[in-house]
Each structure stands twice: as structure tokens, then as C-alpha cells.
Design an enzyme around this catalytic site. Structure first.
Site, PDB file in Angstrom:
ATOM      1  N   GLU A 163      18.888 -12.126 -19.438  1.00  0.00           N
ATOM      2  CA  GLU A 163      19.369 -10.899 -20.080  1.00  0.00           C
ATOM      3  C   GLU A 163      20.889 -10.858 -20.256  1.00  0.00           C
ATOM      4  O   GLU A 163      21.554 -10.017 -19.643  1.00  0.00           O
ATOM      5  CB  GLU A 163      18.946  -9.666 -19.264  1.00  0.00           C
ATOM      6  CG  GLU A 163      17.468  -9.537 -19.029  1.00  0.00           C
ATOM      7  CD  GLU A 163      17.115  -8.296 -18.202  1.00  0.00           C
ATOM      8  OE1 GLU A 163      18.034  -7.619 -17.707  1.00  0.00           O
ATOM      9  OE2 GLU A 163      15.920  -8.015 -18.050  1.00  0.00           O
ATOM     10  N   GLU A 361       9.626 -10.638 -17.485  1.00  0.00           N
ATOM     11  CA  GLU A 361       9.787  -9.471 -16.602  1.00  0.00           C
ATOM     12  C   GLU A 361       9.125  -8.282 -17.252  1.00  0.00           C
ATOM     13  O   GLU A 361       9.246  -8.078 -18.473  1.00  0.00           O
ATOM     14  CB  GLU A 361      11.262  -9.087 -16.394  1.00  0.00           C
ATOM     15  CG  GLU A 361      12.020  -9.956 -15.445  1.00  0.00           C
ATOM     16  CD  GLU A 361      13.447  -9.452 -15.225  1.00  0.00           C
ATOM     17  OE1 GLU A 361      13.701  -8.222 -15.325  1.00  0.00           O
ATOM     18  OE2 GLU A 361      14.305 -10.311 -14.966  1.00  0.00           O
TER      19      GLU A 361
HETATM   20  O1  IFM Z   1      16.037  -5.564 -11.526  1.00  0.00           O
HETATM   21  C1  IFM Z   1      16.275  -5.839 -12.872  1.00  0.00           C
HETATM   22  C2  IFM Z   1      16.424  -7.324 -13.106  1.00  0.00           C
HETATM   23  O2  IFM Z   1      17.437  -7.859 -12.326  1.00  0.00           O
HETATM   24  C3  IFM Z   1      16.727  -7.603 -14.540  1.00  0.00           C
HETATM   25  N1  IFM Z   1      15.814  -6.936 -15.442  1.00  0.00           N
HETATM   26  C4  IFM Z   1      15.515  -5.551 -15.186  1.00  0.00           C
HETATM   27  C5  IFM Z   1      15.153  -5.329 -13.747  1.00  0.00           C
HETATM   28  C6  IFM Z   1      14.838  -3.847 -13.494  1.00  0.00           C
HETATM   29  O3  IFM Z   1      15.945  -3.069 -13.791  1.00  0.00           O
END
Ligand code: IFM
Length: 457
Positions: A163, A361
Site C-alpha cells: 500500500e 488484505e
Molecule cells: O493494519 C493495516 C495494515 O497494516 C495495512 N492495511 C490496512 C490494515 C487495517 O487498517
């Protein structure tokens, strides 16, 4: 609702969020150590200690993964464990930790999926400007070479960045993440350097790759939703999706920044001047698959004044209103909309025909507690999880090549500026005792994984 044979089931974490042990075995300070130690930056004054003490408790955590039945574990390496000041020779004790972790995963039959950068830049590099300094690109490339050369005999799956939106925009643009800088122009320069670091590191790793290795990038997306599909609303949505998603996606896929996004941010005079000849060709180094992180949609509308400076994370955005999310919300205040994940995956399949996608994710925070019966009942997370799995299934049914799903997160952990208060884990962690307890959502996920199928609603 059965998933294709060989569909990858996993969980995801990141180094700073779970490891703890921030001062042992030669680890240098990261920007997140500095940021968290700065009063007022992280809720409750929480820091990277103790996190989940994963540095020593990793065998217990691998046992949890076994219990879930997952075949894949996505985690990140802490750059400051491997190069404490971000440059120079590798710290053998840092590499040895990842040797132990990778060996134990393989022993358990779980495929390690390594992310090189999940936001914990060595502080020494930030002292020289961090991601705004172009030199960081070469330092990252060298770190990638070292890590890949060392672990590449066992790790097949390599992701450069997680990200880049977050370290660039939240870290340098609005300062709610480390290093806490508030300067939208710097956010765009950081974004460009992160993308360049991705491309250059990708090429460096490919040059020393072993057969069967795969290289990828993970981007986050928040589908823009409009109340009315008229021209003005759709233009607002396009601006938001442009700055948040296409700015990162298109240079990687096609070697160009989207013209509409470049023109949207031109008034900051930052992105275009940061681009040097050859950069975009480097950024467009081929990837083997794209990681997709999705949590929530964003509601947008046109602002009455086209020059209205939209508050929020998107640098230089004008003429757009970001509307409040609609409930029921998660504990981080995020809207829940599974159908937006199906739409996103379908849109990505159009943008990147032939590119395998992995949901790297997806998850939700709720204020879980261990009940008197010793269990953690988390019906909202369970519902969120199952709804999003059905959404992934729907995308696959529509012909999208989704290869896997990695739930965020294995454990409750350090949720950045929210500290330990926001729990995303399938497994509950009592941070005082470090006791781990399977939540109901973990049991539900284990069932899905075992069946390779999710029950219809
Ligand atoms: O915890 C974070 C992660 O580090 C990166 N993506 C989003 C998650 C939730 O906010």
C-alpha cells in the site's frame, strides 16, 4: 459456493504491527518507533512494544495458522532489523530471525509470502529526507537484493511494497502516519519514489531470481460510491479513484501516470518535476500478480465550488466532497460494503487483462472481548468476513482471475495511529498476558478453508 481448486487461503500481518522486540539483536529504530514515541501521535501512547511478541512467540502463531488450516502466510520483513540504518552490511541476527520464521513455516507446510516494505523505514534514512529523497530508492533496492539473496532459496513469493498510498499520503501528506509530515507536495514526490523503488527492486530481484519465484506489488483500493450516477458525481468518483488508485496502478501496468490525475495535481507542482527520464519504464517492470487490499468504499459527491480543497488524504484533490460513511460501521468507523469488492475486482480485471489477482488484505475491527465462557464472540466480523468471501466468489464467477484470499489479520495487533485499541485479528490477543484466543470468526474462517467453499447467505 466453491472456490477454484488450488485457491490460496491465508492470513496476513506486518512486522511492526506484531513483532515487538524493537531494540533487540541489533535492530535499528524505524520511523514508527520515533512517531509512536512522540506524544499525541498514537492513541493511548501505544508503541511497537510489546505488540504480539511475535519475535519470540512465532512458533505459537504458526500453530494458530495450522489450526486455521491456511496454506499461506503473508508477513513483512523489518528493514531496520536487516539493515539497522538502512544502508550498509546486513545484520546477521536480524536475518537469522527471518530464517527461523521461514524455516518454521515451511516445516508446518505453510508458504511464506514476504513483503519487503510495510512502512517501517529505518529512521536514519528519514533523517536524510526519507521517501522524499530519491536516494532512498537505491537504498531500498540494495535492501531488497540482500533480503532476496538470503531468503530466496526458500521463499518463492516476494512483494515489494504494501500500500504505497499509506506511507506517501498518510505519512508525508497529512502526517497521521510516520514520519508525520504535513505537505501534499511531498506526498506526491514520496509516491513517485516508492513506485520507482518498487520497479527498481523488482528488476534487481528478477536478476538474481530462482526458478518458480514470483514478484508482486500490493495496492489498496477504496471503491468510490455516488448517490446519483450523473456526470458531476461520476467525475468526482473518477477524481477520487484516480488519486487513490490509478495513480499507483497505471504506471505499474502501463508505464504512464494517468493524464487526468497529473492534471488534477498539477497545481502542487510536485509530481511531474519528480519524474526523470526512464523512471516510468522502470516502474513498469512486469509483475507476476497484483495484490489487492480492500476494506471499505468511499462516498463522494461533487462540491459546489470546483476549486474547493477537499480535506483528507488525497493530495491536491479539489472540487469533491467526501461524504460520511453509512452504517453500520466497524470500530475504525469504516463503512461495510462487500459488493464494492466484487466491483473492484471486476474493474481491475478490465484494467489489467490477464493479470492474476490476490486479495492480500481484507478484514474489520470490532471491540472484541473474551467472554466468561472463554470464547470471543464476534458476529460482526464473522458476517463481514463471510460477506466479503461471497463477494470474491462472485467476482470469480464473473470470470475474474482471483487466485487467493488472505485475511487481515491473523492477530489483533498494533493498528498504527489507533494503537492496540482497534482489533482486526481472527485471533484475540490479550496484550497484558499475550494469551491468544480463537475468535468465532477464526472458527468460521477455518471451516471455509477446510471446505474451500463459503455457504451462501
Ligand atoms: O493494519 C493495516 C495494515 O497494516 C495495512 N492495511 C490496512 C490494515 C487495517 O487498517
Amino acid at each position: 459456493m466453491t472456490f477454484p481448486p488450488g485457491f490460496v487461503w491465508g492470513t496476513a500481518t506486518s512486522a511492526f504491527q506484531i513483532e515487538g522486540a524493537t531494540t533487540v539483536d541489533g535492530r535499528g529504530p524505524s520511523i514508527w518507533d520515533t512517531f509512536a514515541a512522540t506524544p499525541g501521535k498514537v492513541e493511548g501512547g501505544d508503541t511497537g512494544e510489546p505488540a504480539c511478541e511475535h519475535y519470540t512467540r512465532y512458533p505459537e502463531d504458526i500453530a494458530l495458522m495450522k489450526r486455521l488450516g491456511v496454506s499461506s502466510y503473508r508477513f513483512s520483513l523489518a528493514w531496520p532489523r536487516i539493515q539497522p540504518t538502512g544502508t550498509g552490511p546486513a545484520e546477521p541476527r536480524g536475518l537469522a530471525f527471518y530464517d527461523r520464521l521461514v524455516d518454521a513455516l515451511l516445516e508446518a507446510g505453510i508458504e511464506p509470502m514476504v513483503t519487503l516494505y510495510h512502512w517501517d523505514l529505518p529512521q536514519a534514512l528519514q533523517d536524510k529526507g526519507g521517501w522524499v529523497n530519491r536516494d532512498t530508492v537505491d537504498h531500498f533496492t540494495e535492501y531488497a537484493r540482500i533480503a532476496h539473496a538470503h531468503l530466496g532459496d526458500r521463499v518463492k513469493q516476494w512483494t515489494t511494497l504494501n500500500e504505497p498510498f499509506c506511507p506517501a499520503y498518510l505519512g508525508y501528506g497529512i502526517g497521521i502516519h510516520a514520519p508525520g509530515i504535513v505537505d501534499p507536495a511531498s506526498a506526491l514526490v514520496a509516491a513517485h519514489h516508492l513506485l520507482l523503488a518498487h520497479g527498481r527492486a523488482m528488476t534487481a530481484m528478477r536478476a538474481q531470481a530462482r526458478p518458480g519465484q514470483q514478484f508482486s506489488l500490493v495496492l489498496n483500493f477504496s471503491t468510490a460510491r455516488v448517490a446519483v450516477a450523473d456526470e458531476a458525481h461520476l467525475a468526482a468518483a473518477r477524481k477520487v479513484e484516480g488519486l487513490s488508485g490509478r495513480l499507483f496502478l497505471e504506471p505499474v501496468l502501463r508505464g504512464v501516470y494517468p493524464a487526468d490525475v497529473l492534471s488534477e495535481v498539477a497545481h502542487l507542482n510536485a509530481l511531474a518535476p519528480a519524474i526523470r527520464e526512464g523512471d516510468l519504464a522502470e516502474i513498469a517492470a512486469p509483475i507476476d500478480w497484483l495484490g489487492v487490499n480492500y476494506y471499505n468504499p468511499t462516498r463522494v459527491a461533487p462540491a459546489a465550488d470546483p476549486l474547493y480543497e477537499t480535506p483528507g488524504a488525497l493530495p491536491g484533490l479539489r472540487g469533491v466532497e467526501i461524504l460520511p460513511p453509512e452504517g453500520p460501521l466497524t470500530h475504525t468507523g469504516w463503512e461495510q460494503e462487500a459488493a464494492a469488492l466484487t466491483d473492484l475486482l471486476r474493474w481491475l480485471a478490465e484494467q489489467a487483462p490477464g493479470m492474476p489477482l490476490l486479495v492480500t488484505e481484507n478484514g474489520s475491527a470490532f471491540p472484541d472481548e473474551v467472554s466468561p465462557d472463554g470464547q470471543v464472540h464476534d458476529p460482526e466480523r464473522t458476517a463481514y468476513l463471510l460477506a466479503h468471501l461471497r463477494a470474491v466468489h462472485a467476482a470469480i464467477q464473473a470470470g475474474v482471475d482471483v487466485r487467493g484470499y488472505l485475511a487481515w489479520s491473523l492477530l489483533d495487533n498494533f493498528e498504527w495511529a489507533f494503537g492496540y485499541d482497534k482489533r482486526f485479528g481472527l485471533v484475540h490477543v490479550d496484550f497484558a498476558t499475550q494469551a491468544r484466543t480463537f475468535k468465532d470468526s477464526a472458527h468460521a474462517y477455518a471451516k471455509v478453508v477446510a471446505a474451500n467453499a463459503v455457504a451462501p447467505e
